[in-house]
Design a protein around this motif. Structure first.
Motif, PDB file in Angstrom:
ATOM      1  N   THR A  69     -47.524 -64.638 -54.803  1.00 48.15           N
ATOM      2  CA  THR A  69     -47.583 -64.001 -53.487  1.00 48.15           C
ATOM      3  C   THR A  69     -46.827 -64.780 -52.418  1.00 48.15           C
ATOM      4  OG1 THR A  69     -49.636 -65.140 -52.884  1.00 48.15           O
ATOM      5  CG2 THR A  69     -49.845 -63.001 -54.003  1.00 48.15           C
ATOM      6  N   ARG A  70     -46.391 -65.993 -52.756  1.00 47.47           N
ATOM      7  CA  ARG A  70     -45.616 -66.832 -51.822  1.00 47.47           C
ATOM      8  C   ARG A  70     -44.678 -67.714 -52.646  1.00 47.47           C
ATOM      9  NH1 ARG A  70     -50.426 -68.871 -52.720  1.00 47.47           N
ATOM     10  NH2 ARG A  70     -50.746 -71.086 -52.975  1.00 47.47           N
ATOM     11  N   ARG A  71     -43.783 -68.416 -52.003  1.00 51.21           N
ATOM     12  CA  ARG A  71     -42.795 -69.250 -52.699  1.00 51.21           C
ATOM     13  C   ARG A  71     -43.470 -70.427 -53.411  1.00 51.21           C
ATOM     14  NH1 ARG A  71     -38.705 -73.411 -51.321  1.00 51.21           N
ATOM     15  NH2 ARG A  71     -36.851 -72.863 -52.519  1.00 51.21           N
ATOM     16  N   HIS A  72     -43.037 -70.655 -54.656  1.00 49.05           N
ATOM     17  CA  HIS A  72     -43.542 -71.771 -55.462  1.00 49.05           C
ATOM     18  C   HIS A  72     -42.379 -72.512 -56.085  1.00 49.05           C
ATOM     19  CE1 HIS A  72     -47.862 -70.842 -55.571  1.00 49.05           C
ATOM     20  NE2 HIS A  72     -47.486 -69.578 -55.540  1.00 49.05           N
ATOM     21  N   ILE A  73     -42.519 -73.823 -56.201  1.00 48.83           N
ATOM     22  CA  ILE A  73     -41.553 -74.656 -56.918  1.00 48.83           C
ATOM     23  C   ILE A  73     -42.344 -75.462 -57.944  1.00 48.83           C
ATOM     24  CG2 ILE A  73     -39.872 -76.524 -56.766  1.00 48.83           C
ATOM     25  CD1 ILE A  73     -39.289 -75.577 -53.898  1.00 48.83           C
ATOM     26  N   PHE A  74     -41.947 -75.326 -59.207  1.00 52.09           N
ATOM     27  CA  PHE A  74     -42.587 -76.065 -60.296  1.00 52.09           C
ATOM     28  C   PHE A  74     -41.534 -76.904 -61.000  1.00 52.09           C
ATOM     29  CE2 PHE A  74     -45.088 -72.062 -60.100  1.00 52.09           C
ATOM     30  CZ  PHE A  74     -46.357 -72.590 -59.881  1.00 52.09           C
ATOM     31  N   ASN A  75     -41.859 -78.156 -61.275  1.00 50.69           N
ATOM     32  CA  ASN A  75     -41.013 -79.038 -62.068  1.00 50.69           C
ATOM     33  C   ASN A  75     -41.674 -79.133 -63.441  1.00 50.69           C
ATOM     34  OD1 ASN A  75     -39.596 -81.152 -63.234  1.00 50.69           O
ATOM     35  ND2 ASN A  75     -39.388 -82.233 -61.291  1.00 50.69           N
ATOM     36  N   VAL A  76     -40.985 -78.644 -64.474  1.00 49.90           N
ATOM     37  CA  VAL A  76     -41.577 -78.565 -65.807  1.00 49.90           C
ATOM     38  C   VAL A  76     -40.843 -79.511 -66.752  1.00 49.90           C
ATOM     39  CG1 VAL A  76     -42.235 -77.042 -67.687  1.00 49.90           C
ATOM     40  CG2 VAL A  76     -42.040 -76.116 -65.370  1.00 49.90           C
ATOM     41  N   PRO A  77     -41.517 -80.533 -67.268  1.00 49.14           N
ATOM     42  CA  PRO A  77     -40.881 -81.441 -68.223  1.00 49.14           C
ATOM     43  C   PRO A  77     -40.515 -80.718 -69.524  1.00 49.14           C
ATOM     44  CG  PRO A  77     -42.963 -82.350 -67.407  1.00 49.14           C
ATOM     45  CD  PRO A  77     -42.887 -80.927 -66.959  1.00 49.14           C
ATOM     46  N   GLN A  78     -39.428 -81.115 -70.132  1.00 52.41           N
ATOM     47  CA  GLN A  78     -39.002 -80.527 -71.399  1.00 52.41           C
ATOM     48  C   GLN A  78     -40.077 -80.675 -72.473  1.00 52.41           C
ATOM     49  OE1 GLN A  78     -36.365 -78.677 -72.278  1.00 52.41           O
ATOM     50  NE2 GLN A  78     -37.039 -78.592 -74.401  1.00 52.41           N
ATOM     51  N   VAL A  79     -40.790 -81.793 -72.464  1.00 52.37           N
ATOM     52  CA  VAL A  79     -41.786 -82.050 -73.511  1.00 52.37           C
ATOM     53  C   VAL A  79     -42.965 -81.085 -73.462  1.00 52.37           C
ATOM     54  CG1 VAL A  79     -41.157 -84.482 -73.778  1.00 52.37           C
ATOM     55  CG2 VAL A  79     -42.978 -83.842 -72.197  1.00 52.37           C
ATOM     56  N   THR A  80     -43.221 -80.448 -72.328  1.00 51.67           N
ATOM     57  CA  THR A  80     -44.333 -79.499 -72.237  1.00 51.67           C
ATOM     58  C   THR A  80     -43.868 -78.049 -72.353  1.00 51.67           C
ATOM     59  OG1 THR A  80     -44.238 -79.336 -69.819  1.00 51.67           O
ATOM     60  CG2 THR A  80     -45.648 -81.062 -70.770  1.00 51.67           C
ATOM     61  N   THR A  81     -42.569 -77.828 -72.439  1.00 54.61           N
ATOM     62  CA  THR A  81     -42.018 -76.478 -72.520  1.00 54.61           C
ATOM     63  C   THR A  81     -42.187 -75.919 -73.921  1.00 54.61           C
ATOM     64  OG1 THR A  81     -40.431 -76.969 -70.776  1.00 54.61           O
ATOM     65  CG2 THR A  81     -39.909 -75.119 -72.227  1.00 54.61           C
ATOM     66  N   ARG A  82     -42.589 -74.663 -73.990  1.00 60.52           N
ATOM     67  CA  ARG A  82     -42.747 -73.977 -75.269  1.00 60.52           C
ATOM     68  C   ARG A  82     -41.493 -73.149 -75.539  1.00 60.52           C
ATOM     69  NH1 ARG A  82     -48.672 -73.441 -76.315  1.00 60.52           N
ATOM     70  NH2 ARG A  82     -49.606 -74.783 -74.754  1.00 60.52           N
ATOM     71  N   ARG A  83     -41.215 -72.909 -76.805  1.00 59.77           N
ATOM     72  CA  ARG A  83     -40.002 -72.191 -77.196  1.00 59.77           C
ATOM     73  C   ARG A  83     -40.190 -70.691 -77.068  1.00 59.77           C
ATOM     74  NH1 ARG A  83     -37.626 -69.813 -81.551  1.00 59.77           N
ATOM     75  NH2 ARG A  83     -35.380 -70.062 -81.698  1.00 59.77           N
ATOM     76  N   SER A  84     -39.309 -70.077 -76.303  1.00 53.64           N
ATOM     77  CA  SER A  84     -39.275 -68.625 -76.183  1.00 53.64           C
ATOM     78  C   SER A  84     -38.625 -68.053 -77.430  1.00 53.64           C
ATOM     79  CB  SER A  84     -38.464 -68.233 -74.951  1.00 53.64           C
ATOM     80  OG  SER A  84     -38.205 -66.856 -74.934  1.00 53.64           O
ATOM     81  N   GLU A  85     -39.175 -66.976 -77.939  1.00 52.69           N
ATOM     82  CA  GLU A  85     -38.635 -66.370 -79.145  1.00 52.69           C
ATOM     83  C   GLU A  85     -37.712 -65.192 -78.860  1.00 52.69           C
ATOM     84  OE1 GLU A  85     -41.543 -65.759 -82.236  1.00 52.69           O
ATOM     85  OE2 GLU A  85     -42.668 -67.492 -81.565  1.00 52.69           O
ATOM     86  N   ASP A  86     -37.430 -64.946 -77.580  1.00 47.50           N
ATOM     87  CA  ASP A  86     -36.544 -63.822 -77.251  1.00 47.50           C
ATOM     88  C   ASP A  86     -35.394 -64.223 -76.328  1.00 47.50           C
ATOM     89  OD1 ASP A  86     -37.797 -64.165 -74.821  1.00 47.50           O
ATOM     90  OD2 ASP A  86     -38.639 -62.140 -74.737  1.00 47.50           O
ATOM     91  N   SER A  87     -35.134 -65.513 -76.208  1.00 44.04           N
ATOM     92  CA  SER A  87     -34.039 -66.035 -75.382  1.00 44.04           C
ATOM     93  C   SER A  87     -34.205 -65.732 -73.899  1.00 44.04           C
ATOM     94  CB  SER A  87     -32.684 -65.512 -75.874  1.00 44.04           C
ATOM     95  OG  SER A  87     -32.469 -65.915 -77.198  1.00 44.04           O
ATOM     96  N   GLU A  88     -35.434 -65.510 -73.464  1.00 46.87           N
ATOM     97  CA  GLU A  88     -35.756 -65.281 -72.054  1.00 46.87           C
ATOM     98  C   GLU A  88     -36.731 -66.351 -71.593  1.00 46.87           C
ATOM     99  OE1 GLU A  88     -34.251 -63.043 -70.276  1.00 46.87           O
ATOM    100  OE2 GLU A  88     -33.391 -61.780 -71.835  1.00 46.87           O
ATOM    101  N   TYR A  89     -36.889 -66.464 -70.271  1.00 47.29           N
ATOM    102  CA  TYR A  89     -37.862 -67.389 -69.693  1.00 47.29           C
ATOM    103  C   TYR A  89     -39.161 -66.636 -69.420  1.00 47.29           C
ATOM    104  CZ  TYR A  89     -33.875 -70.470 -68.979  1.00 47.29           C
ATOM    105  OH  TYR A  89     -32.769 -71.254 -69.173  1.00 47.29           O
ATOM    106  N   HIS A  90     -40.286 -67.276 -69.720  1.00 47.78           N
ATOM    107  CA  HIS A  90     -41.605 -66.681 -69.504  1.00 47.78           C
ATOM    108  C   HIS A  90     -42.503 -67.727 -68.864  1.00 47.78           C
ATOM    109  CE1 HIS A  90     -40.871 -63.179 -72.181  1.00 47.78           C
ATOM    110  NE2 HIS A  90     -40.008 -64.023 -72.703  1.00 47.78           N
ATOM    111  N   LEU A  91     -43.370 -67.266 -67.968  1.00 51.80           N
ATOM    112  CA  LEU A  91     -44.263 -68.162 -67.243  1.00 51.80           C
ATOM    113  C   LEU A  91     -45.681 -67.629 -67.278  1.00 51.80           C
ATOM    114  CD1 LEU A  91     -44.475 -70.643 -65.319  1.00 51.80           C
ATOM    115  CD2 LEU A  91     -44.116 -69.042 -63.445  1.00 51.80           C
ATOM    116  N   CYS A  92     -46.636 -68.526 -67.533  1.00 48.51           N
ATOM    117  CA  CYS A  92     -48.065 -68.186 -67.506  1.00 48.51           C
ATOM    118  C   CYS A  92     -48.710 -69.004 -66.400  1.00 48.51           C
ATOM    119  CB  CYS A  92     -48.728 -68.521 -68.835  1.00 48.51           C
ATOM    120  SG  CYS A  92     -47.976 -67.698 -70.253  1.00 48.51           S
ATOM    121  N   LEU A  93     -49.332 -68.317 -65.476  1.00 45.57           N
ATOM    122  CA  LEU A  93     -50.033 -68.961 -64.363  1.00 45.57           C
ATOM    123  C   LEU A  93     -51.528 -68.705 -64.533  1.00 45.57           C
ATOM    124  CD1 LEU A  93     -47.687 -67.747 -61.493  1.00 45.57           C
ATOM    125  CD2 LEU A  93     -47.731 -70.021 -62.545  1.00 45.57           C
ATOM    126  N   TYR A  94     -52.315 -69.776 -64.576  1.00 41.52           N
ATOM    127  CA  TYR A  94     -53.753 -69.609 -64.751  1.00 41.52           C
ATOM    128  C   TYR A  94     -54.468 -70.884 -64.341  1.00 41.52           C
ATOM    129  CZ  TYR A  94     -58.239 -68.644 -66.932  1.00 41.52           C
ATOM    130  OH  TYR A  94     -59.566 -68.441 -67.148  1.00 41.52           O
TER     131      TYR A  94
END
Length: 110
Positions: A69-94
């Motif tokens: 609902t407002r601007r967000h900036i997230f810094n995501v380390p490579q070591v915590t990134t999961r592999r997308s299986e469709d060559s797109e970026y996906h984000l889960c917020l919870y």
């Protein structure tokens, strides 16, 4: 006891099945909360993602994820990134839009 376990398994399995990208692969169960219409995981625009040293910088505004609902900036380390299986970026917020739970990215190539 048996009916309680069965109920838990049904909730778990329906969440995993219902919460998947349009391309059909499944988000990890840890990331799954809701479904395709009310869930916290969804594809985000590639323009919102910048590859930086050792990871990603995500800049999201309203409309780029259903929970934002407002601007967000997230810094995501490579070591915590999961592999997308469709060559797109996906984000889960919870549990809310301020908390990045899972980030999926295609394989990095420099």
């Amino acid at each position: 006891m048996r009916s309680m376990i069965t109920g838990i398994l049904l909730v778990y399995s329906s969440c995993v099945y219902a919460h998947e990208p349009k391309s059909g692969w499944q988000y990890d169960a840890f990331c799954c909360n809701g479904n395709q219409h009310t869930g916290d995981c969804q594809m985000i625009p590639s323009q919102s993602v910048r590859i930086i040293k050792d990871g990603y910088l995500l800049t999201l505004g309203p409309g780029e994820h259903r929970l934002v609902t407002r601007r967000h900036i997230f810094n995501v380390p490579q070591v915590t990134t999961r592999r997308s299986e469709d060559s797109e970026y996906h984000l889960c917020l919870y549990p809310n839009e301020d908390t990045l739970r899972c980030f999926y990215a295609p394989d990095m190539s420099f």
